[in-house]
Enzyme design. Structure first.
Site, PDB file in Angstrom:
ATOM      1  N   GLY A 118      40.585  44.284  61.826  1.00 41.13           N
ATOM      2  CA  GLY A 118      41.696  44.687  60.968  1.00 41.13           C
ATOM      3  C   GLY A 118      41.841  46.201  60.988  1.00 41.13           C
ATOM      4  O   GLY A 118      41.277  46.881  61.860  1.00 41.13           O
ATOM      5  N   ASP A 143      45.116  38.862  55.636  1.00 42.82           N
ATOM      6  CA  ASP A 143      46.059  39.537  54.729  1.00 42.82           C
ATOM      7  C   ASP A 143      47.442  39.748  55.351  1.00 42.82           C
ATOM      8  O   ASP A 143      48.398  40.026  54.633  1.00 42.82           O
ATOM      9  CB  ASP A 143      45.508  40.906  54.311  1.00 42.82           C
ATOM     10  CG  ASP A 143      44.131  40.807  53.695  1.00 42.82           C
ATOM     11  OD1 ASP A 143      43.838  39.774  53.073  1.00 42.82           O
ATOM     12  OD2 ASP A 143      43.339  41.768  53.827  1.00 42.82           O
ATOM     13  N   ARG A 187      44.396  41.963  49.504  1.00 42.78           N
ATOM     14  CA  ARG A 187      44.300  43.414  49.279  1.00 42.78           C
ATOM     15  C   ARG A 187      45.582  43.960  48.654  1.00 42.78           C
ATOM     16  O   ARG A 187      46.062  43.391  47.691  1.00 42.78           O
ATOM     17  CB  ARG A 187      43.953  44.145  50.587  1.00 42.78           C
ATOM     18  CG  ARG A 187      42.619  43.765  51.138  1.00 42.78           C
ATOM     19  CD  ARG A 187      42.106  44.790  52.093  1.00 42.78           C
ATOM     20  NE  ARG A 187      43.045  45.031  53.185  1.00 42.78           N
ATOM     21  CZ  ARG A 187      42.834  45.860  54.185  1.00 42.78           C
ATOM     22  NH1 ARG A 187      41.721  46.550  54.224  1.00 42.78           N
ATOM     23  NH2 ARG A 187      43.702  46.020  55.130  1.00 42.78           N
ATOM     24  N   GLU A 238      45.433  39.303  44.440  1.00 44.30           N
ATOM     25  CA  GLU A 238      44.322  40.075  43.859  1.00 44.30           C
ATOM     26  C   GLU A 238      44.704  41.533  43.590  1.00 44.30           C
ATOM     27  O   GLU A 238      44.121  42.182  42.716  1.00 44.30           O
ATOM     28  CB  GLU A 238      43.087  40.007  44.763  1.00 44.30           C
ATOM     29  CG  GLU A 238      43.312  40.617  46.147  1.00 44.30           C
ATOM     30  CD  GLU A 238      42.113  40.523  47.070  1.00 44.30           C
ATOM     31  OE1 GLU A 238      41.070  39.977  46.678  1.00 44.30           O
ATOM     32  OE2 GLU A 238      42.224  41.016  48.220  1.00 44.30           O
ATOM     33  N   ARG A 275      44.225  28.186  32.336  1.00 42.03           N
ATOM     34  CA  ARG A 275      42.995  28.180  33.138  1.00 42.03           C
ATOM     35  C   ARG A 275      43.239  29.031  34.383  1.00 42.03           C
ATOM     36  O   ARG A 275      44.370  29.096  34.879  1.00 42.03           O
ATOM     37  CB  ARG A 275      42.626  26.773  33.601  1.00 42.03           C
ATOM     38  CG  ARG A 275      42.220  25.833  32.489  1.00 42.03           C
ATOM     39  CD  ARG A 275      40.836  26.179  31.936  1.00 42.03           C
ATOM     40  NE  ARG A 275      40.387  25.158  31.024  1.00 42.03           N
ATOM     41  CZ  ARG A 275      40.651  25.126  29.719  1.00 42.03           C
ATOM     42  NH1 ARG A 275      41.404  26.071  29.168  1.00 42.03           N
ATOM     43  NH2 ARG A 275      40.184  24.154  28.964  1.00 42.03           N
ATOM     44  N   GLN A 283      39.485  30.990  51.392  1.00 42.73           N
ATOM     45  CA  GLN A 283      40.671  31.266  52.220  1.00 42.73           C
ATOM     46  C   GLN A 283      40.312  31.781  53.606  1.00 42.73           C
ATOM     47  O   GLN A 283      41.135  31.785  54.510  1.00 42.73           O
ATOM     48  CB  GLN A 283      41.560  32.334  51.536  1.00 42.73           C
ATOM     49  CG  GLN A 283      42.177  31.850  50.258  1.00 42.73           C
ATOM     50  CD  GLN A 283      42.538  33.012  49.334  1.00 42.73           C
ATOM     51  OE1 GLN A 283      43.657  33.448  49.302  1.00 42.73           O
ATOM     52  NE2 GLN A 283      41.564  33.517  48.591  1.00 42.73           N
TER      53      GLN A 283
HETATM   54  O1  F6P Z   1      40.783  41.740  54.257  1.00 41.08           O
HETATM   55  C1  F6P Z   1      40.395  40.411  54.070  1.00 41.08           C
HETATM   56  C2  F6P Z   1      39.829  40.205  52.691  1.00 41.08           C
HETATM   57  O2  F6P Z   1      39.503  38.838  52.552  1.00 41.08           O
HETATM   58  C3  F6P Z   1      40.729  40.678  51.548  1.00 41.08           C
HETATM   59  O3  F6P Z   1      41.782  39.774  51.301  1.00 41.08           O
HETATM   60  C4  F6P Z   1      39.729  40.808  50.438  1.00 41.08           C
HETATM   61  O4  F6P Z   1      40.154  41.768  49.481  1.00 41.08           O
HETATM   62  C5  F6P Z   1      38.507  41.321  51.148  1.00 41.08           C
HETATM   63  O5  F6P Z   1      38.649  40.960  52.517  1.00 41.08           O
HETATM   64  C6  F6P Z   1      37.211  40.757  50.628  1.00 41.08           C
HETATM   65  O6  F6P Z   1      36.171  41.342  51.337  1.00 41.08           O
HETATM   66  P1  F6P Z   1      34.642  40.896  51.209  1.00 41.08           P
HETATM   67  O7  F6P Z   1      34.405  39.815  52.219  1.00 41.08           O
HETATM   68  O8  F6P Z   1      33.880  42.139  51.509  1.00 41.08           O
HETATM   69  O9  F6P Z   1      34.419  40.384  49.814  1.00 41.08           O
END
Ligand code: F6P
Length: 360
Positions: A118, A143, A187, A238, A275, A283
């Site tokens: 990425g 993402d 992200r 998130e 909830r 994912q």
């Molecule tokens: O970039 C992919 C991703 O899954 C994001 O969607 C998420 O914020 C982040 O990586 C989570 O990273 P980690 O695996 O370090 O918890």
């Protein structure tokens, strides 16, 4: 120009993503079948090219059955001693580690290196390329936030997982007359939330690109109840946040927690039972969808051809459903966010989805 390509390395770097193994498979098969080139698999991202890192030759046997396999047979990491300045340059402390990567590439006699990563990994790759170990990049992330490619593999799988979860949460919401909130990854970009929300018929979709206010959401719940819809399904990215507030982090640098904030606040303001479900790494895991397997394979195959043409310092990308290539500089220059005037947001608004920015 066809350059001599006898040995290329391949590594996967950053967060894992469904389709990484399909890329590795396509790279190994294409390199061997078309160019009789040897492929060296590098373990755990760029750390496999540090002193003590590990590598091994990958053969056709190693990649058999990989199309369906989640994760990455090479391992990956989104940590490593490769800090960059905001300008994308190595820091004085990290420079020797970059140089060690290039040195190790020479010891392995690599003509080039395919980096599947990425934006963070491609920034590292850009420096490695400039220092002398020639790189072709392959974009990956669930993402879908890389600007120079229309779509990244892994995204379709992540959306499919989210949609399945949302469909299930929908029936719970109806049965219990509840507000069900589902937090998805992404992200700073709302692509997963927007696509999964639209596909599952969510009532509200909260994305980072559209800071939300509580009043429209409270009104949505009330109006739905007045029409006999005693439940609501809300997808929250998130990175989403209320207008004027900062995103919620579970740890420094790790987004997470906005789902609970939304759930608690809506309960407080509406009195309707709520909830929250946080989908998290579900994912990212497991087998890729057919579409991700094909995209990953197309990009892996194209990366080998690009390396064979000497097209280093570049990344393969999808544009108008064709695989093209762009410079690594362009590839990491910007993040792809959801356009507010694009069709997806318009579709949501036209079909009654709340984004939390509706006027009072
Ligand atoms: O970039 C992919 C991703 O899954 C994001 O969607 C998420 O914020 C982040 O990586 C989570 O990273 P980690 O695996 O370090 O918890």
């Amino acid at each position: 120009m066809l350059t001599e390509m006898r040995r290329i390395g391949v590594l996967t770097s950053g967060g894992d993503c469904p389709g990484l193994n399909a890329v590795i498979r396509a790279v190994v098969r294409t390199a061997y079948e078309l160019y009789r080139a040897e492929v060296i698999g590098i373990y755990d991202g760029f750390t496999g090219l540090q002193p003590g890192g590990s590598t091994r030759t990958l053969t056709g046997d190693d990649v058999r059955g990989l199309l369906v396999a989640g994760g990455t047979i090479l391992g990956t990491t989104n940590r490593g001693p490769f800090d960059l300045t905001p300008d994308g340059e190595p820091t004085p402390e990290s420079l020797p580690n970059f140089q060690a990567v290039v040195h190790q590439g020479r010891i392995l006699r690599l003509d080039g290196l395919i980096v599947v990563g990425g934006d963070g990994s491609l920034r590292i790759a850009r420096v490695v390329d400039r220092l002398g170990l020639k790189v072709v990049g392959v974009p990956k992330t669930i993402d879908n936030d890389l600007a120079m490619t229309e779509r990244t593999f892994g995204f379709d799988t992540a959306v499919s997982v989210a949609v399945e979860a949302l469909d299930r949460l929908h029936t719970v919401a109806v049965a219990h007359h509840r507000i069900m909130v589902c937090e998805v990854m992404g992200r700073e970009a709302g692509w997963i939330a927007l696509n999964s929300g639209l596909a599952s018929g969510a009532d509200a979709i909260l994305i980072p690109e559209i800071p939300f206010r509580w009043e429209p959401l409270v009104r949505m719940v009330a109006e739905r109840r007045a029409r006999g819809r005693t439940y609501s399904l809300i997808v929250v990215a998130e990175g989403a946040h209320p207008l004027g507030a900062s995103p919620v982090y579970q740890q420094v640098g790790r987004l997470g927690g906005i789902g609970s904030v939304v759930s608690d606040e809506l309960y407080r303001r509406t009195g309707v039972e709520t909830r929250v479900t946080v989908l998290g790494h579900v994912q990212r895991g497991g087998t890729p969808t057919a579409s991700d397997r094909i995209l990953a394979s197309r990009l892996g195959e194209s990366a080998v051809h690009l390396a064979a043409r000497g097209g280093y310092g570049r990344m393969v990308a999808l544009r108008a459903d064709e695989v093209v290539d762009v410079s690594l500089d362009e590839a990491v220059a910007a993040c792809k966010l959801v356009p507010l005037d694009g069709q997806m947001v318009r579709l949501g608004r036209s079909t009654g989805v709340y984004f939390g920015d509706e006027p009072d």
